[in-house]
Design an enzyme around this catalytic site. Sequence first.
Site, PDB file in Angstrom:
ATOM      1  N   LYS A  33     -30.704  14.045  56.908  1.00 11.52           N
ATOM      2  CA  LYS A  33     -31.804  13.318  56.261  1.00 11.52           C
ATOM      3  C   LYS A  33     -32.610  12.552  57.300  1.00 11.52           C
ATOM      4  O   LYS A  33     -33.841  12.563  57.282  1.00 11.52           O
ATOM      5  CB  LYS A  33     -31.245  12.366  55.184  1.00 11.52           C
TER       6      LYS A  33
ATOM      7  N   GLN B  11     -25.835   6.606  50.424  1.00 16.05           N
ATOM      8  CA  GLN B  11     -25.168   7.908  50.369  1.00 16.05           C
ATOM      9  C   GLN B  11     -23.908   7.819  49.503  1.00 16.05           C
ATOM     10  O   GLN B  11     -23.072   6.940  49.695  1.00 16.05           O
ATOM     11  CB  GLN B  11     -24.809   8.371  51.798  1.00 16.05           C
TER      12      GLN B  11
ATOM     13  N   ASP C 260     -33.851   8.231  45.312  1.00 15.13           N
ATOM     14  CA  ASP C 260     -32.891   9.200  44.765  1.00 15.13           C
ATOM     15  C   ASP C 260     -33.061   9.335  43.248  1.00 15.13           C
ATOM     16  O   ASP C 260     -32.562  10.285  42.645  1.00 15.13           O
ATOM     17  CB  ASP C 260     -31.448   8.746  45.064  1.00 15.13           C
TER      18      ASP C 260
END
Length: 291
Positions: free
Chosen positions: A53, A97, A120
């Site tokens: 990422k 994460q 997200d």
Amino acid sequence: MTARIIDGNALSAQVRGQLAERAAALSSRGITPCLAVLLVGEDPASAVYVRNKVAACEKAGVRSLKDVYPPDVDPAVVFARIAELNADPAVHGILVQLPLPKHFDAEAVLEAIAPEKDVDGFHAENVGALMQGNPRFIPCTPYGVMKMLESVAAPLKGAEVVVVGRSNIVGKPMAMLLLAQSCTVTICHSQTRDLAFHTRRADILIAAVGRERMITGDMIKPGATVIDVGMNRFSSGPNAGKLCGDVDFDSAKEVAGAISPVPGGVGPMTITMLLANTLEAAERKASGETK
Ligand code: NDP
């Protein structure tokens, strides 16, 4: 029949080209889009995802901040950092994460992220907006899958779609997005009786389970579009240890009309859509939109 391969790397490169233009347009206005990524613990797969990422951000002209915490970190430290990032006007997106270590309340962590920076799309407010058909951020993996379906012009209106898996990060939002496109959606899970009965009816089959090659060619309707979200490893045989999906690619490609491979399918698209969401957040902020 051999299926058309839905190449996630090629599609990703195409979409990232468009995103780089958007990043450059922001940059010309003195705005550098910025994504903050928080990694807790030493899960090797998570470390790879975060590395990918951050690397993708660099290539796309998006600044990234990466915070790594030991597995036994006090959750208060992470909450304090999220509060700091929420308040920082130079930060447009925040991502924690997953999975988090067991002593964390993952839901509380996700809820601590400011909804307008929740790239997200996991904050309850953003989940609700998606549910109402008015999404602020579309979760990256289902977003990538929608782009893949668009790339092969898969007809959606009235299509029979089967989503295997009902997680909050893939299966459920996936089903919502397809429903919004007027698909007839069936969601299967571990308690589904006769999975093959459902999958064989699917014009579009999305596998998001996490079980090595569990969907075989005989479970697929001839000509169907198959998207494999699964990220597993071959447990045995000559490819032991290598990446594979939830779909048995070799048998499925002989039946499907179009199919995404693993690796090189949904994985790169997920990261690309994370960049898209970060740019979206930066553009909204630049235009003065706060909600
Ligand atoms: P979860 O473990 O959260 O969910 C898995 C789902 O599969 C659950 O709903 C579970 O049902 C269902 N399931 C388990 N066994 C069966 C079965 N035998 N038959 C039917 N359904 C079953 O996983 P995620 O949604 O987080 O991820 C799914 C896969 O996608 C994983 O391989 C993951 O690594 C991958 N992934 C890939 C991404 C990418 O970028 N390519 C991004 C995110 C995930 P139940 O709810 O009943 O337990």
